[in-house]
Write a protein that holds these residues in place. Structure first.
Motif, short mmCIF file in Angstrom:
data_model
loop_
_atom_site.label_atom_id
_atom_site.label_comp_id
_atom_site.label_asym_id
_atom_site.label_seq_id
_atom_site.Cartn_x
_atom_site.Cartn_y
_atom_site.Cartn_z
N GLU A 1 2.23 39.19 13.12
CA GLU A 1 0.91 38.36 13.54
C GLU A 1 1.15 37.92 14.77
O GLU A 1 0.11 37.76 15.59
CB GLU A 1 1.10 37.14 12.50
CG GLU A 1 -0.25 36.25 12.60
CD GLU A 1 -1.42 36.64 12.47
OE1 GLU A 1 -2.55 36.22 12.93
OE2 GLU A 1 -1.62 37.76 11.84
N HIS B 1 0.48 43.93 9.24
CA HIS B 1 -0.23 44.80 10.13
C HIS B 1 0.53 46.13 10.61
O HIS B 1 1.82 46.12 10.64
CB HIS B 1 -0.23 43.97 11.47
CG HIS B 1 -1.45 44.67 12.28
ND1 HIS B 1 -1.05 45.90 13.26
CD2 HIS B 1 -2.80 44.36 12.78
CE1 HIS B 1 -2.31 45.99 13.84
NE2 HIS B 1 -3.32 45.14 13.59
N GLN C 1 -3.48 40.66 6.06
CA GLN C 1 -2.06 40.06 5.76
C GLN C 1 -2.19 39.32 4.47
O GLN C 1 -3.07 38.70 3.92
CB GLN C 1 -1.96 38.89 6.94
CG GLN C 1 -0.49 39.08 7.64
CD GLN C 1 0.67 38.42 6.84
OE1 GLN C 1 0.31 37.95 5.36
NE2 GLN C 1 1.43 38.20 7.20
N TYR D 1 -7.10 40.34 9.36
CA TYR D 1 -6.53 40.45 10.60
C TYR D 1 -7.82 40.42 11.78
O TYR D 1 -7.48 40.23 12.82
CB TYR D 1 -5.53 41.63 10.80
CG TYR D 1 -4.35 41.42 10.38
CD1 TYR D 1 -3.52 40.66 11.00
CD2 TYR D 1 -3.78 42.33 9.42
CE1 TYR D 1 -1.82 40.64 10.92
CE2 TYR D 1 -2.13 42.07 8.84
CZ TYR D 1 -1.47 41.26 9.79
OH TYR D 1 -0.28 41.04 9.43
#
Length: 401
Positions: free
Chosen positions: A356, A300, A278, A185
């Motif tokens: 995302e 996340h 992720q 991420y």
């Protein structure tokens, strides 16, 4: 001679332990294997543990059905009735309220160790469960015909199917060549617990600002003192800077990052910085094995849904295996396990994609993007129907559709 089971669960964390309990309560014979000793040390409030989970209404109901929820000291649970989200770079603002959504609460915050301790205590009371702590798998063989396991201690076990609940770095996922889609991420999550100067108002506070994504999550008050758990998601270089600060300077940075809503009186735990990645397995099942929880997917933490997705896996898997067992079907057959995959993959992918997109949207400091997202937040805030739909989804009361 190998000891016989219907199911072997590898991993006695909150997802694996819950799966084992509910399967055992459905009359299946279960073995739970974990490399750790099964002991989860509990801190003494107000020194709450740094790692906490947000538990949705559906997850709470599942934990209650297992008997584990009732084992948790009520003084270690913090119900939150409101959620306030705002854009620190603009005027965008959304609040969610349990009463307006006709719910008793939006969810509960509980320390991971407290929840795991309750689950292990419940597992020890189940006559259909054998616990193998401080054990690892020396080898295993999988097929439609069943599973053969050799523990490092030399003990052989056999079962119809194997459940991999061994976490984000799942060895079983790797050993059985499950392909994954994954990427960094580009953020680290700093977690800690701290004391603040006023009541958190049973509210989860979340700011998307120049200093990253910051959540203040309510913990139980102690003697009129007020405590929160923080999750501060920032780029790695900024994480290194923040982790190097002394506690007083770190507290000052928090004060400004949360929009001066609270003054931080002090930290009550160490700070931890956790790289965020992720990851999603392209398949959850193969002959004789199913991946659940973080072994199958990680997202996340900004929406606090990681544990709830894992519990959703448990609910679906238990339903599939219980029904198949009653029909006399072999639990390790691909056609049986694929029912679980069909039940969960779409929801999990949708949640991962949503998080995302959300992260990318709020990571941008482009003035045009900031203006557009603030307009969107204002419109969303003024739409009770949309807010109620999102609250229901987060509570596990509805699916993506």
């Amino acid at each position: 001679m190998a000891k016989q089971y219907d199911v072997i669960v590898v991993g006695a964390g909150m997802v694996g332990a819950l799966a084992g309990i509910l399967l055992a309560q459905s009359s299946l014979r279960v073995a739970i294997i974990d490399k750790n000793d099964g002991y989860y040390p509990l801190s003494t409030p107000p020194s709450y543990d740094a790692r906490v989970s947000a538990i949705s209404s559906q997850s709470k109901a599942l934990l209650e059905s297992s008997g584990a929820w009732q084992r948790i000291d009520q003084n270690r649970l913090a119900a939150y009735n409101n959620m306030v989200v705002w854009d620190g770079l603009g005027q965008g603002y959304i609040d969610f309220n349990a009463q307006k959504a006709a719910m008793p609460e939006l969810g509960h915050l509980v320390e991971n160790n407290v929840l795991c301790d309750a689950l292990i205590a419940q597992a020890k009371q189940e006559s259909n469960i054998d616990l193998y702590f401080s054990e690892t798998l020396e080898s295993h063989e999988l097929s439609d015909a069943g599973v053969k396991v050799a523990l490092a201690s030399g003990l052989p076990l056999e079962a119809q199917t194997l459940i991999a609940a061994d976490g984000a770095l799942s060895l079983l996922r790797t050993q059985n060549a499950f392909d994954t889609v994954e990427w960094d991420y580009g953020h680290h999550a700093i977690v800690a617990t701290l004391e603040i100067d006023r009541s958190h108002e049973n509210t989860a506070w979340q700011c998307f600002g120049e200093e990253g994504i910051l959540a203040f999550l309510p913990l139980p008050d102690v003697d009129n003192r007020h405590f929160v758990s923080i999750v501060w998601s920032v780029p790695p270089k900024e994480s290194d800077v923040l982790m190097a600060l002394d506690n007083n300077t770190f507290a000052t940075r928090l004060h400004y990052a949360i929009g001066k809503r609270f003054k931080v009186l002090g930290l009550t735990t160490k700070r931890y910085a956790i790289p965020l990645r992720q990851r999603h397995a392209k398949q959850y099942v193969k002959s004789g094995i199913a991946l659940i929880g973080d072994a199958a997917h990680t997202i996340h933490p900004l929406a606090g849904q990681g544990a709830n997705l894992g519990f959703g896996d448990v609910k679906a898997l238990v339903a599939v295996l219980t029904k198949a067992h009653k029909r006399g079907e072999h639990l390790g057959q691909s056609r049986v396990l694929r029912r679980f995959q069909r039940a969960r993959m779409l929801d999990n992918i949708a949640m991962a994609a949503g998080m995302e997109s959300f992260k990318r949207l709020f990571a941008s400091q482009n003035p045009i993007i900031v203006q557009l997202r603030n307009m969107g937040m204002t419109g969303f805030h003024n739409s009770p129907a949309l807010k109620q739909k999102l609250v229901a989804r987060a509570a596990g009361l509805s699916s993506f559709s």
